[in-house]
Scaffold this motif. Structure first.
Motif, PDB file in Angstrom:
ATOM      1  N   VAL A 111       6.208  48.862  42.105  1.00  0.00           N
ATOM      2  CA  VAL A 111       6.711  48.026  43.377  1.00  0.00           C
ATOM      3  C   VAL A 111       8.397  48.099  43.141  1.00  0.00           C
ATOM      4  CG1 VAL A 111       6.901  45.818  44.079  1.00  0.00           C
ATOM      5  CG2 VAL A 111       4.866  46.599  43.529  1.00  0.00           C
ATOM      6  N   GLY A 112       9.153  48.543  44.125  1.00  0.00           N
ATOM      7  CA  GLY A 112      10.390  48.644  43.994  1.00  0.00           C
ATOM      8  C   GLY A 112      11.176  47.632  45.315  1.00  0.00           C
ATOM      9  N   ARG A 201       4.764  37.932  46.570  1.00  0.00           N
ATOM     10  CA  ARG A 201       3.558  38.687  45.954  1.00  0.00           C
ATOM     11  C   ARG A 201       3.265  39.936  46.778  1.00  0.00           C
ATOM     12  NH1 ARG A 201       0.023  37.365  41.813  1.00  0.00           N
ATOM     13  NH2 ARG A 201       0.789  35.296  41.955  1.00  0.00           N
ATOM     14  N   VAL A 202       3.326  41.131  45.902  1.00  0.00           N
ATOM     15  CA  VAL A 202       2.879  42.201  46.573  1.00  0.00           C
ATOM     16  C   VAL A 202       1.507  42.747  45.823  1.00  0.00           C
ATOM     17  CG1 VAL A 202       3.349  44.821  46.735  1.00  0.00           C
ATOM     18  CG2 VAL A 202       5.382  43.123  46.619  1.00  0.00           C
TER      19      VAL A 202
END
Length: 220
Positions: A111-112, A201-202
């Motif tokens: 995740v970026g 939240r991913v």
């Protein structure tokens, strides 16, 4: 006398080194004598007892006898009819390959962050003209000339002094309106950025390889 064979994939033999690195054909494409592609070399097969490379294993599991392969300009070339490739070359048995490698693959979620434009705020200045009025009191000074009758006896010497020509001058003055403009700063508009932080939240789906081993029961 039967000569035992132990054929293994070169990738499983950590203690083996090829004499010439140019002989490592893994990852290269096998061509026929006309330059047509036959398949990519997935691995090389070695006979452990004879200590020599005996075949090539293509990506689609076909096996090519190394005696039918030349290295030309750094690439492998099949010197026989390509129609013979699908069947194992003489002396080969697929079951004789005693070492297989099953890759275990696992995905991870990375995740970026990246910066994007959410919109623009524009502040424009406009010049607005409006009419104004103001009452101004003006003052004028005028010269008034008035004749008053008199009768007073004077001496000859006084008459001599008064009987002279002369000019008396007085200036009339008046006020006129003079208009000027003065500019002053009466306020300001401040343009700034406010930063707010938030947490999101991913969620994603990652995959991995699980290896299950099924063993046939002994039939006795």
């Amino acid at each position: 006398m039967t000569t035992s064979t132990d054929i293994r994939k070169l990738a499983s033999l950590d203690d083996w080194d090829l004499v010439n690195s140019n002989q490592d054909l893994r990852g290269k494409t096998l061509h026929d004598l006309q330059g047509r592609e036959i398949g990519r070399v997935d691995d090389m097969l070695a006979d452990v007892h004879q200590e020599r490379i005996v075949g090539l294993r293509l990506h689609d599991d076909r096996i090519v006898n190394i005696d039918n392969v030349d290295i030309r300009d750094g690439r492998p070339v099949l010197t026989v009819d390509p129609g013979r490739v699908p069947a194992p070359a003489a002396g080969f048995d697929r079951k004789a390959v005693t070492s297989e490698h099953v890759p275990i693959v696992e995905e991870t979620l990375e995740v970026g962050k990246r910066q994007v434009e959410l919109g623009k705020v524009r502040v424009r200045t406009r010049v607005v003209s409006e009419k104004v009025s103001e009452d101004v009191a003006l003052r004028n000074e005028r010269v008034q000339v008035e004749r008053r009758p008199m009768h007073e006896a004077i001496s000859g010497s006084d008459a001599e002094a008064l009987l002279k020509e002369g000019t008396i001058e007085m200036t009339e003055t008046g006020e006129r309106i003079v208009v000027d403009k003065q500019a002053a700063i009466t306020g300001e508009v401040v343009i700034d950025k406010a930063v707010d932080n938030r947490t999101e939240r991913v969620q994603g789906v990652v995959r991995h390889t699980e290896v299950d081993v099924d063993r046939d029961k002994d039939r006795r």
